[in-house]
Design a protein around this motif. Structure first.
Motif, PDB file in Angstrom:
ATOM      1  N   ASP A  66     -41.828 -60.014 -27.459  1.00 11.16           N
ATOM      2  CA  ASP A  66     -41.279 -58.889 -26.149  1.00 11.16           C
ATOM      3  C   ASP A  66     -40.687 -59.348 -24.927  1.00 11.16           C
ATOM      4  N   MET A  67     -39.626 -58.549 -24.993  1.00 20.11           N
ATOM      5  CA  MET A  67     -38.976 -58.633 -23.579  1.00 20.11           C
ATOM      6  C   MET A  67     -39.294 -57.375 -22.978  1.00 20.11           C
ATOM      7  N   GLU A  68     -39.425 -56.847 -22.827  1.00 21.48           N
ATOM      8  CA  GLU A  68     -39.662 -56.235 -21.532  1.00 21.48           C
ATOM      9  C   GLU A  68     -41.970 -56.432 -20.923  1.00 21.48           C
ATOM     10  N   ASN A  69     -42.059 -57.062 -21.957  1.00 14.23           N
ATOM     11  CA  ASN A  69     -43.182 -57.400 -21.635  1.00 14.23           C
ATOM     12  C   ASN A  69     -43.538 -58.392 -20.536  1.00 14.23           C
ATOM     13  N   ASP A  90     -40.920 -55.180  -8.353  1.00 13.21           N
ATOM     14  CA  ASP A  90     -42.407 -55.450  -9.291  1.00 13.21           C
ATOM     15  C   ASP A  90     -42.538 -55.900 -10.580  1.00 13.21           C
ATOM     16  N   GLU A  91     -43.504 -56.715 -10.849  1.00  8.62           N
ATOM     17  CA  GLU A  91     -43.669 -57.145 -12.098  1.00  8.62           C
ATOM     18  C   GLU A  91     -42.941 -57.239 -13.032  1.00  8.62           C
ATOM     19  N   LYS A  92     -42.649 -55.427 -13.885  1.00  4.83           N
ATOM     20  CA  LYS A  92     -41.768 -55.326 -14.441  1.00  4.83           C
ATOM     21  C   LYS A  92     -40.413 -55.781 -14.367  1.00  4.83           C
ATOM     22  N   GLN A  93     -39.540 -55.507 -12.865  1.00  6.99           N
ATOM     23  CA  GLN A  93     -38.365 -56.098 -12.724  1.00  6.99           C
ATOM     24  C   GLN A  93     -38.232 -57.040 -12.567  1.00  6.99           C
ATOM     25  N   LYS A  94     -39.682 -58.256 -12.147  1.00  2.00           N
ATOM     26  CA  LYS A  94     -39.485 -59.520 -12.074  1.00  2.00           C
ATOM     27  C   LYS A  94     -39.549 -59.865 -13.621  1.00  2.00           C
ATOM     28  N   ILE A  95     -39.668 -59.884 -14.439  1.00  2.00           N
ATOM     29  CA  ILE A  95     -40.080 -60.042 -15.971  1.00  2.00           C
ATOM     30  C   ILE A  95     -38.389 -59.556 -16.715  1.00  2.00           C
ATOM     31  N   LYS A  96     -37.730 -58.802 -16.000  1.00  2.00           N
ATOM     32  CA  LYS A  96     -36.180 -58.261 -16.324  1.00  2.00           C
ATOM     33  C   LYS A  96     -35.235 -59.436 -15.866  1.00  2.00           C
ATOM     34  N   LEU A  97     -35.763 -59.891 -14.910  1.00  3.29           N
ATOM     35  CA  LEU A  97     -35.008 -60.614 -13.864  1.00  3.29           C
ATOM     36  C   LEU A  97     -34.918 -62.244 -14.227  1.00  3.29           C
ATOM     37  N   VAL A  98     -35.555 -62.570 -14.696  1.00  9.35           N
ATOM     38  CA  VAL A  98     -36.112 -63.864 -14.893  1.00  9.35           C
ATOM     39  C   VAL A  98     -35.694 -63.899 -16.667  1.00  9.35           C
ATOM     40  N   ASN A  99     -35.532 -62.742 -17.347  1.00 13.81           N
ATOM     41  CA  ASN A  99     -35.036 -62.778 -18.393  1.00 13.81           C
ATOM     42  C   ASN A  99     -33.982 -62.636 -18.473  1.00 13.81           C
ATOM     43  N   LYS A 155     -28.058 -63.750 -30.016  1.00 14.56           N
ATOM     44  CA  LYS A 155     -28.218 -62.249 -30.532  1.00 14.56           C
ATOM     45  C   LYS A 155     -29.767 -61.384 -31.330  1.00 14.56           C
ATOM     46  N   ALA A 156     -30.471 -62.576 -31.254  1.00 20.12           N
ATOM     47  CA  ALA A 156     -31.497 -62.269 -31.082  1.00 20.12           C
ATOM     48  C   ALA A 156     -32.631 -60.712 -30.718  1.00 20.12           C
ATOM     49  N   ARG A 157     -31.837 -62.129 -29.059  1.00 23.58           N
ATOM     50  CA  ARG A 157     -32.727 -61.487 -27.906  1.00 23.58           C
ATOM     51  C   ARG A 157     -32.143 -60.159 -27.118  1.00 23.58           C
ATOM     52  N   TRP A 158     -30.350 -60.536 -27.263  1.00 22.01           N
ATOM     53  CA  TRP A 158     -29.815 -59.711 -26.264  1.00 22.01           C
ATOM     54  C   TRP A 158     -28.798 -58.796 -26.836  1.00 22.01           C
ATOM     55  N   GLY A 159     -28.177 -59.316 -27.768  1.00 20.61           N
ATOM     56  CA  GLY A 159     -27.285 -58.634 -28.642  1.00 20.61           C
ATOM     57  C   GLY A 159     -26.398 -58.864 -28.905  1.00 20.61           C
ATOM     58  N   LYS A 160     -26.347 -59.687 -27.488  1.00 21.17           N
ATOM     59  CA  LYS A 160     -24.545 -60.919 -27.310  1.00 21.17           C
ATOM     60  C   LYS A 160     -24.760 -61.595 -25.931  1.00 21.17           C
ATOM     61  N   GLY A 207     -40.721 -72.750 -21.609  1.00 18.89           N
ATOM     62  CA  GLY A 207     -40.558 -72.331 -22.624  1.00 18.89           C
ATOM     63  C   GLY A 207     -41.274 -70.858 -23.118  1.00 18.89           C
ATOM     64  N   ARG A 208     -41.573 -69.497 -23.186  1.00 20.19           N
ATOM     65  CA  ARG A 208     -42.625 -69.108 -23.811  1.00 20.19           C
ATOM     66  C   ARG A 208     -42.710 -68.268 -24.601  1.00 20.19           C
ATOM     67  N   ASP A 209     -41.349 -68.938 -25.518  1.00 20.51           N
ATOM     68  CA  ASP A 209     -41.144 -67.993 -26.285  1.00 20.51           C
ATOM     69  C   ASP A 209     -40.707 -68.860 -27.968  1.00 20.51           C
ATOM     70  N   PRO A 210     -41.871 -69.451 -28.608  1.00 20.12           N
ATOM     71  CA  PRO A 210     -42.026 -70.478 -29.757  1.00 20.12           C
ATOM     72  C   PRO A 210     -39.952 -70.090 -30.323  1.00 20.12           C
ATOM     73  N   LEU A 211     -39.235 -69.178 -31.149  1.00 21.20           N
ATOM     74  CA  LEU A 211     -39.010 -69.503 -31.575  1.00 21.20           C
ATOM     75  C   LEU A 211     -37.403 -69.937 -30.379  1.00 21.20           C
TER      76      LEU A 211
END
Length: 378
Positions: A66-69, A90-99, A155-160, A207-211
């Motif tokens: 879940d890339m947004e949350n 805000d929290e959503k923006q922080k997630i977006k920035l970090v990712n 590709k799986a997480r962002w496309g390119k 990392g928090r994404d097991p993949l």
């Protein structure tokens, strides 16, 4: 980046090189029988860490996230959020920035892997020793699977991926194109691989994404051997250099280190990330200047997986940092502490666990594995 030494430095026959277009030298009949045994261990160990990024048995890139949350990594490890940037979002923006910052980091790694692939292939054209040439061919194959693995993940997480930053792009271009073996080995097998092992260890640890964590470990099972190749070169070469040669290599390494330290993650190179969360990159740069004091930089380098700490240790243990330049690095890190540490690198434990897992998966048994026996320059 220039160096006073513009010819190859060959003090060991295993690293004798010819011009890239001198294929007739490769057909000299005496060459075939003059094979160094220095690389036999790491060549024969390639089957121990085989994996295939296109086979779900090893790594499944369809695993959702879940890339947004959700944060891809622990947000406490994000440099931006250690500055005044944190208070603006805000929290959503922080997630977006970090990712998005992870996308930047992994894109840089992907470009680095593409550079390592091209550089390893270029070594096959110039190294005369059949053993060194075979090792370079093996590394080329392994770098190709890293390019595939990181391409699949991005590709799986962002496309390119995002374009390479100018600082890293310039360094990689110089290393791939130079005909100098010493520059390729110090630059790629030590400087860039040293950075990469630190980066992989950080993503693996935080990392928090097991993949992503799985991809990091699989990649490190290969990279640990690439680092050993550089170490063998250093053990056989550095002690036998004259003062001018040693100083030239040492000064060039320091020059590249500074370029990477001060430019690799600079806000100017990541304008698109700040724009995506409504921040002006120049304001961010000011916030960085305020927060990134020498004391703070020094503090961050105490973390064992800090990429620049791993890089300094790589150079130190290879004999490329001496009393001449130790004070340069001492501005950022406790050199006495590094001197006192053993030769094992931050990624070795993670790689050994990964190799044990791969051997089991590949039907070779999952006994404990030691990388230490691979680095002896025999």
């Amino acid at each position: 980046m220039t160096s006073k030494i513009t010819t190859n430095i060959t003090v060991d026959a295993a690293y004798e090189a010819v011009a890239p277009d001198d294929f007739p030298a490769m057909m000299e009949v005496d060459r075939y029988g003059k094979r160094s045994t220095a690389f036999d261990k790491i060549i024969s160990a390639t089957h121990d860490h085989f994996w295939d990024p296109q086979d779900k048995k090893y790594v499944d890139f369809s695993t959702p996230f879940d890339m947004e949350n959700e944060y891809l990594i622990d947000p406490e490890q994000n440099t931006d959020l250690k500055t005044a940037v944190k208070d603006k979002l805000d929290e959503k923006q922080k997630i977006k920035l970090v990712n998005m910052d992870v996308q930047w980091g992994l894109s840089s790694i992907l470009h680095g892997e593409a550079g390592a692939l091209a550089l390893s292939a270029s070594l096959c054209h110039i190294l005369k020793d059949p053993g060194a040439q075979e090792y370079a061919a093996n590394q080329t194959r392994e770098e190709a699977r890293h390019v595939a693995g990181f391409s699949n993940y991005i590709k799986a997480r962002w496309g390119k991926p995002v374009p390479v930053g100018p600082a890293l792009g310039d360094v990689l271009t110089e290393l791939v194109n130079t005909p100098l073996v010493w520059k390729k080995l110090v630059g790629m097998q030590m400087l860039v691989e040293g950075l990469a092992m630190g980066a992989f260890a950080s993503f693996y640890k935080w990392g928090r994404d097991p993949l992503m964590v799985k991809l990091m470990q699989l990649t490190m099972t290969d990279e640990a051997f690439h680092h050993k190749f550089g170490k063998i070169w250093a053990d056989r070469t550095i002690p036998n250099l004259n003062e001018e040669q040693r100083n030239a290599i040492e000064d060039w390494a320091w020059e590249v280190f500074q370029v990477l330290l001060f430019n690799l993650g600079s806000p100017e190179q990541k304008k698109h990330i700040y724009a995506a969360v409504g921040l002006d990159w120049q304001w961010v740069q000011g916030a960085f200047m305020e927060a990134m004091t020498d004391t703070n930089i020094r503090e961050s380098m105490q973390e064992t997986s800090n990429i620049f700490r791993v890089l300094i240790k790589t150079l130190l243990k290879a004999g490329i940092i001496t009393d001449r330049t130790a004070m340069n690095y001492a501005a950022f890190i406790d050199m006495k502490e590094l001197y006192g540490e053993g030769d094992r690198m931050i990624g070795d434990d993670i790689a050994e666990e990964g190799i044990k897992y791969l051997r089991q998966l590949n039907g070779q048994g999952g006994a404990a594995y030691s990388l230490d026996r691979m680095s002896a320059a025999e």
